[in-house]
Enzyme design. Structure first.
Site, mmCIF file in Angstrom:
data_model
loop_
_atom_site.group_PDB
_atom_site.id
_atom_site.type_symbol
_atom_site.label_atom_id
_atom_site.label_comp_id
_atom_site.label_asym_id
_atom_site.label_seq_id
_atom_site.Cartn_x
_atom_site.Cartn_y
_atom_site.Cartn_z
ATOM 1 N N CYS A 1 -68.255 -16.305 38.522
ATOM 2 C CA CYS A 1 -67.994 -15.102 39.169
ATOM 3 C C CYS A 1 -68.797 -13.910 39.537
ATOM 4 O O CYS A 1 -68.700 -13.024 40.277
ATOM 5 C CB CYS A 1 -66.788 -14.567 38.475
ATOM 6 S SG CYS A 1 -67.452 -13.846 36.771
ATOM 7 N N ASP B 1 -70.662 -12.109 37.436
ATOM 8 C CA ASP B 1 -70.448 -11.032 36.212
ATOM 9 C C ASP B 1 -71.467 -11.186 35.249
ATOM 10 O O ASP B 1 -72.009 -12.231 34.783
ATOM 11 C CB ASP B 1 -69.319 -10.941 35.527
ATOM 12 C CG ASP B 1 -67.873 -10.552 36.105
ATOM 13 O OD1 ASP B 1 -68.059 -9.958 37.123
ATOM 14 O OD2 ASP B 1 -66.857 -10.902 35.508
ATOM 15 N N CYS C 1 -66.470 -7.030 37.717
ATOM 16 C CA CYS C 1 -65.484 -6.565 38.338
ATOM 17 C C CYS C 1 -64.769 -5.470 37.197
ATOM 18 O O CYS C 1 -65.435 -5.188 36.163
ATOM 19 C CB CYS C 1 -64.554 -7.614 38.638
ATOM 20 S SG CYS C 1 -63.959 -8.373 36.703
ATOM 21 N N CYS D 1 -63.791 -12.364 31.479
ATOM 22 C CA CYS D 1 -64.229 -11.219 31.119
ATOM 23 C C CYS D 1 -64.290 -10.624 29.795
ATOM 24 O O CYS D 1 -65.444 -10.054 29.137
ATOM 25 C CB CYS D 1 -63.648 -10.023 32.017
ATOM 26 S SG CYS D 1 -63.553 -10.103 33.598
#
Length: 165
Positions: A60, A62, A87, A130
């Site tokens: 993603c 991150d 995000c 996350c």
């Protein structure tokens, strides 16, 4: 003829909803930590009292850097900072992680699990990575601090010694 059929299909579809209803709803804690992140910043990475964890999720994009500052005498984490590129859920997870580690013992913070962070923030399944990054960053920061400490304790003396001629 096709135009009439298309118009009938569109008319039969669900009526339009106001934009506020269509917006994806994150939990208020995610929004709060995203809009008002706690402990943003960094410490000097060469400080022996600082442990740095840098982790990322290639899928993603991150990237999370979490740093802890430890009081050597007590072994407690006295401060924490983070910088995250990602995000809103990644930023919120980092922010929560820094709040949760402050004031706790080194061994104690290793018990913080991604599931606890995800539950606290009410993260949807697609955003669980996350909270996993936050857990990994905590562990990496502790490992870095312990490696620095072992390195500094492993040296018998940092001062130069005189050599007999």
């Amino acid at each position: 003829m096709l135009r009439i059929a298309r118009e009938k299909l569109i008319a039969a579809a669900a009526p339009l909803r106001p934009l506020s209803v269509l917006r994806r709803a994150y939990h208020e804690r995610v929004v709060d930590h995203y809009n008002n992140p706690r402990n943003v910043g960094s410490f000097e990475k060469d400080d022996p009292a600082v442990g740095t964890g840098l982790v990322g999720a290639p899928a993603c994009g991150d990237v999370m850097k979490l740093q802890i500052k430890v009081d050597d005498a007590s072994g407690k984490i006295v401060d924490a900072r983070f910088k995250t590129f990602g995000c809103g859920s990644a930023i919120a997870s980092s922010s929560v992680a820094t709040e949760w580690v402050k004031g706790r013992d080194m061994e104690d913070v290793l018990s913080i699990k991604n599931t606890e962070i995800a539950k606290h923030l009410a993260l949807p399944p697609v955003k669980l990575h996350c909270s996993m990054l936050a857990e990994d960053a905590i562990k990496a920061a502790v490992k870095d601090y312990e490696a620095k400490r072992a390195e500094s304790n492993g040296r018998p003396d940092a001062s130069p010694k005189a050599v007999d001629a």
